[in-house]
Design a protein around this motif. Structure first.
Motif, PDB file in Angstrom:
ATOM      1  N   GLU A 157      19.771  12.390  -4.527  1.00 29.37           N
ATOM      2  CA  GLU A 157      19.199  13.680  -4.142  1.00 29.37           C
ATOM      3  C   GLU A 157      17.678  13.616  -4.053  1.00 29.37           C
ATOM      4  OE1 GLU A 157      20.663  16.652  -6.842  1.00 29.37           O
ATOM      5  OE2 GLU A 157      22.702  16.516  -6.059  1.00 29.37           O
ATOM      6  N   LEU A 158      17.054  12.989  -5.044  1.00 32.85           N
ATOM      7  CA  LEU A 158      15.596  12.928  -5.075  1.00 32.85           C
ATOM      8  C   LEU A 158      15.040  12.064  -3.954  1.00 32.85           C
ATOM      9  CD1 LEU A 158      13.177  13.985  -6.674  1.00 32.85           C
ATOM     10  CD2 LEU A 158      13.301  11.916  -8.069  1.00 32.85           C
ATOM     11  N   SER A 159      15.680  10.945  -3.670  1.00 28.00           N
ATOM     12  CA  SER A 159      15.199  10.075  -2.593  1.00 28.00           C
ATOM     13  C   SER A 159      15.204  10.814  -1.264  1.00 28.00           C
ATOM     14  CB  SER A 159      16.018   8.787  -2.503  1.00 28.00           C
ATOM     15  OG  SER A 159      17.343   9.054  -2.094  1.00 28.00           O
ATOM     16  N   GLN A 160      16.225  11.618  -1.053  1.00 21.98           N
ATOM     17  CA  GLN A 160      16.316  12.391   0.187  1.00 21.98           C
ATOM     18  C   GLN A 160      15.283  13.520   0.192  1.00 21.98           C
ATOM     19  OE1 GLN A 160      20.138  14.205   0.948  1.00 21.98           O
ATOM     20  NE2 GLN A 160      19.783  14.133   3.150  1.00 21.98           N
ATOM     21  N   GLU A 207      15.753  18.082 -26.544  1.00 16.74           N
ATOM     22  CA  GLU A 207      14.408  17.785 -27.055  1.00 16.74           C
ATOM     23  C   GLU A 207      14.157  16.279 -27.064  1.00 16.74           C
ATOM     24  OE1 GLU A 207      14.177  19.699 -30.866  1.00 16.74           O
ATOM     25  OE2 GLU A 207      13.873  21.690 -29.973  1.00 16.74           O
ATOM     26  N   GLU A 208      15.112  15.513 -27.559  1.00 14.65           N
ATOM     27  CA  GLU A 208      14.960  14.067 -27.628  1.00 14.65           C
ATOM     28  C   GLU A 208      14.922  13.455 -26.233  1.00 14.65           C
ATOM     29  OE1 GLU A 208      14.437  10.208 -28.951  1.00 14.65           O
ATOM     30  OE2 GLU A 208      14.073  12.131 -29.927  1.00 14.65           O
ATOM     31  N   ALA A 209      15.774  13.944 -25.336  1.00 24.36           N
ATOM     32  CA  ALA A 209      15.793  13.435 -23.954  1.00 24.36           C
ATOM     33  C   ALA A 209      14.452  13.703 -23.280  1.00 24.36           C
ATOM     34  CB  ALA A 209      16.933  14.074 -23.167  1.00 24.36           C
ATOM     35  N   GLY A 210      13.895  14.878 -23.481  1.00 25.30           N
ATOM     36  CA  GLY A 210      12.594  15.211 -22.895  1.00 25.30           C
ATOM     37  C   GLY A 210      11.477  14.339 -23.452  1.00 25.30           C
ATOM     38  N   ARG A 211      11.503  14.133 -24.768  1.00 27.00           N
ATOM     39  CA  ARG A 211      10.490  13.287 -25.399  1.00 27.00           C
ATOM     40  C   ARG A 211      10.583  11.858 -24.885  1.00 27.00           C
ATOM     41  NH1 ARG A 211      10.063   9.319 -28.283  1.00 27.00           N
ATOM     42  NH2 ARG A 211      12.272   9.196 -28.785  1.00 27.00           N
ATOM     43  N   TYR A 212      11.802  11.336 -24.814  1.00 30.85           N
ATOM     44  CA  TYR A 212      12.003   9.967 -24.364  1.00 30.85           C
ATOM     45  C   TYR A 212      11.582   9.814 -22.896  1.00 30.85           C
ATOM     46  CZ  TYR A 212      14.211   5.496 -23.387  1.00 30.85           C
ATOM     47  OH  TYR A 212      14.436   4.193 -23.010  1.00 30.85           O
ATOM     48  N   GLY A 226       0.821  -1.207   0.000  1.00 29.70           N
ATOM     49  CA  GLY A 226       0.000   0.000   0.000  1.00 29.70           C
ATOM     50  C   GLY A 226       0.855   1.257   0.000  1.00 29.70           C
ATOM     51  N   ALA A 227       2.034   1.174  -0.600  1.00 32.75           N
ATOM     52  CA  ALA A 227       2.978   2.293  -0.623  1.00 32.75           C
ATOM     53  C   ALA A 227       2.780   3.152  -1.864  1.00 32.75           C
ATOM     54  CB  ALA A 227       4.407   1.756  -0.593  1.00 32.75           C
ATOM     55  N   ALA A 228       3.173   4.399  -1.763  1.00 39.94           N
ATOM     56  CA  ALA A 228       3.192   5.315  -2.905  1.00 39.94           C
ATOM     57  C   ALA A 228       4.517   5.148  -3.628  1.00 39.94           C
ATOM     58  CB  ALA A 228       3.022   6.749  -2.437  1.00 39.94           C
ATOM     59  N   VAL A 229       4.533   5.553  -4.884  1.00 39.96           N
ATOM     60  CA  VAL A 229       5.721   5.401  -5.714  1.00 39.96           C
ATOM     61  C   VAL A 229       6.018   6.712  -6.433  1.00 39.96           C
ATOM     62  CG1 VAL A 229       6.525   4.325  -7.854  1.00 39.96           C
ATOM     63  CG2 VAL A 229       5.465   2.923  -6.108  1.00 39.96           C
ATOM     64  N   THR A 230       7.296   7.008  -6.553  1.00 33.10           N
ATOM     65  CA  THR A 230       7.750   8.060  -7.459  1.00 33.10           C
ATOM     66  C   THR A 230       8.693   7.401  -8.450  1.00 33.10           C
ATOM     67  OG1 THR A 230       7.575   9.803  -5.796  1.00 33.10           O
ATOM     68  CG2 THR A 230       8.978  10.253  -7.699  1.00 33.10           C
ATOM     69  N   PHE A 231       8.378   7.546  -9.727  1.00 37.61           N
ATOM     70  CA  PHE A 231       9.257   7.047 -10.790  1.00 37.61           C
ATOM     71  C   PHE A 231      10.185   8.179 -11.192  1.00 37.61           C
ATOM     72  CE2 PHE A 231       5.380   4.515 -11.464  1.00 37.61           C
ATOM     73  CZ  PHE A 231       5.914   3.242 -11.413  1.00 37.61           C
ATOM     74  N   VAL A 232      11.442   7.857 -11.409  1.00 34.62           N
ATOM     75  CA  VAL A 232      12.395   8.859 -11.867  1.00 34.62           C
ATOM     76  C   VAL A 232      13.181   8.319 -13.047  1.00 34.62           C
ATOM     77  CG1 VAL A 232      14.198   8.172 -10.212  1.00 34.62           C
ATOM     78  CG2 VAL A 232      14.237  10.468 -11.210  1.00 34.62           C
ATOM     79  N   THR A 233      13.362   9.179 -14.030  1.00 32.79           N
ATOM     80  CA  THR A 233      14.284   8.896 -15.120  1.00 32.79           C
ATOM     81  C   THR A 233      15.177  10.117 -15.243  1.00 32.79           C
ATOM     82  OG1 THR A 233      14.509   7.991 -17.353  1.00 32.79           O
ATOM     83  CG2 THR A 233      12.886   9.742 -17.070  1.00 32.79           C
ATOM     84  N   VAL A 234      16.415   9.881 -15.630  1.00 37.62           N
ATOM     85  CA  VAL A 234      17.421  10.935 -15.621  1.00 37.62           C
ATOM     86  C   VAL A 234      18.046  11.082 -17.003  1.00 37.62           C
ATOM     87  CG1 VAL A 234      19.558  11.736 -14.535  1.00 37.62           C
ATOM     88  CG2 VAL A 234      17.923  10.365 -13.208  1.00 37.62           C
ATOM     89  N   SER A 235      18.155  12.333 -17.449  1.00 38.12           N
ATOM     90  CA  SER A 235      18.871  12.643 -18.689  1.00 38.12           C
ATOM     91  C   SER A 235      20.232  13.197 -18.304  1.00 38.12           C
ATOM     92  CB  SER A 235      18.114  13.688 -19.511  1.00 38.12           C
ATOM     93  OG  SER A 235      16.847  13.213 -19.878  1.00 38.12           O
ATOM     94  N   GLU A 236      21.263  12.487 -18.686  1.00 35.97           N
ATOM     95  CA  GLU A 236      22.617  12.907 -18.337  1.00 35.97           C
ATOM     96  C   GLU A 236      22.997  14.176 -19.103  1.00 35.97           C
ATOM     97  OE1 GLU A 236      25.656   9.988 -17.532  1.00 35.97           O
ATOM     98  OE2 GLU A 236      24.245   8.428 -18.140  1.00 35.97           O
ATOM     99  N   PRO A 237      23.991  14.906 -18.586  1.00 37.02           N
ATOM    100  CA  PRO A 237      24.439  16.113 -19.283  1.00 37.02           C
ATOM    101  C   PRO A 237      24.927  15.805 -20.695  1.00 37.02           C
ATOM    102  CG  PRO A 237      25.380  16.018 -17.078  1.00 37.02           C
ATOM    103  CD  PRO A 237      24.712  14.689 -17.342  1.00 37.02           C
ATOM    104  N   VAL A 280       8.949  11.892 -12.212  1.00 35.24           N
ATOM    105  CA  VAL A 280       9.919  12.992 -12.198  1.00 35.24           C
ATOM    106  C   VAL A 280      10.970  12.731 -13.271  1.00 35.24           C
ATOM    107  CG1 VAL A 280      11.686  14.199 -10.855  1.00 35.24           C
ATOM    108  CG2 VAL A 280       9.608  13.380  -9.714  1.00 35.24           C
ATOM    109  N   HIS A 281      11.239  13.756 -14.073  1.00 37.53           N
ATOM    110  CA  HIS A 281      12.336  13.709 -15.035  1.00 37.53           C
ATOM    111  C   HIS A 281      13.397  14.687 -14.549  1.00 37.53           C
ATOM    112  CE1 HIS A 281      14.003  14.988 -19.209  1.00 37.53           C
ATOM    113  NE2 HIS A 281      14.764  14.063 -18.669  1.00 37.53           N
ATOM    114  N   VAL A 282      14.594  14.183 -14.276  1.00 35.23           N
ATOM    115  CA  VAL A 282      15.705  15.022 -13.845  1.00 35.23           C
ATOM    116  C   VAL A 282      16.639  15.196 -15.037  1.00 35.23           C
ATOM    117  CG1 VAL A 282      17.648  15.270 -12.260  1.00 35.23           C
ATOM    118  CG2 VAL A 282      15.530  14.188 -11.474  1.00 35.23           C
ATOM    119  N   GLU A 283      16.942  16.447 -15.358  1.00 30.89           N
ATOM    120  CA  GLU A 283      17.813  16.741 -16.488  1.00 30.89           C
ATOM    121  C   GLU A 283      19.208  17.147 -16.024  1.00 30.89           C
ATOM    122  OE1 GLU A 283      15.870  18.882 -19.933  1.00 30.89           O
ATOM    123  OE2 GLU A 283      14.556  19.486 -18.269  1.00 30.89           O
ATOM    124  N   ASP A 284      20.186  16.851 -16.869  1.00 29.23           N
ATOM    125  CA  ASP A 284      21.563  17.313 -16.682  1.00 29.23           C
ATOM    126  C   ASP A 284      22.210  16.869 -15.377  1.00 29.23           C
ATOM    127  OD1 ASP A 284      21.552  18.640 -19.157  1.00 29.23           O
ATOM    128  OD2 ASP A 284      20.589  20.397 -18.261  1.00 29.23           O
TER     129      ASP A 284
END
Length: 149
Positions: free
Chosen positions: A105-108, A65-70, A30-41, A92-96
């Motif tokens: 960082e996001l988990s904290q 643009e491609e990283a954001g779309r993906y 019964g836990a909540a989830v946050t999905f994260v994907t990261v676009s490297e610099p 959450v999408h983290v860029e750079d």
């Protein structure tokens, strides 16, 4: 036990196994989830020559643009899977950033109590050359990490 899981994904087939495993666990708890994907610099040092700044500028725009779309595509798939499983989820999408840095960082910041990640299980030279974002998260996190192979 666990109330908020951070599930990291790069959209790969292996990461999909981590997503599925994390969702099954979250559903059962019964836990909540946050999905994260990261676009490297953008790899700016890969460019050389007299026109490097101009060419890299054009490529940077295309890369972002491609990283954001993906990322949008990957996270929409994750959110749909969570909805189908009846699990409350945010995306959450983290860029750079490097993936390990962003996950830590996001988990904290979100107060997550478990990180779920997939790993190729590379060893030796493969790990040295390709690095391991999962190993880095394991080394620096203060919360439990569930590694899915």
């Amino acid at each position: 036990m666990y109330k908020h899981l951070l599930i990291a994904t790069d959209g790969s087939e292996l990461a999909d196994k981590g997503v599925a495993h994390g969702l099954t666990l979250a559903s059962g708890l019964g836990a909540a989830v946050t999905f994260v994907t990261v676009s490297e610099p953008f790899p700016i040092f890969a460019w050389g020559g007299a026109m490097a700044g101009y060419a890299a500028g054009d490529e940077l725009v295309a890369y972002k643009e491609e990283a954001g779309r993906y990322a949008k595509e990957v996270l929409a798939k994750c959110k749909a899977s969570a909805d189908a499983a009846g699990v409350s989820a945010e995306v959450v999408h983290v860029e750079d950033k490097r993936p390990a840095e962003a996950v830590l960082e996001l988990s904290q910041a979100l107060g997550c109590d478990l990180i779920v990640m997939a790993s190729h299980g590379r060893r030796g030279l493969g790990k040295l050359l390709l690095g391991s974002q999962t190993a880095e998260v394991l080394s620096y996190t203060e919360i439990p990490v569930l590694v899915v192979r």
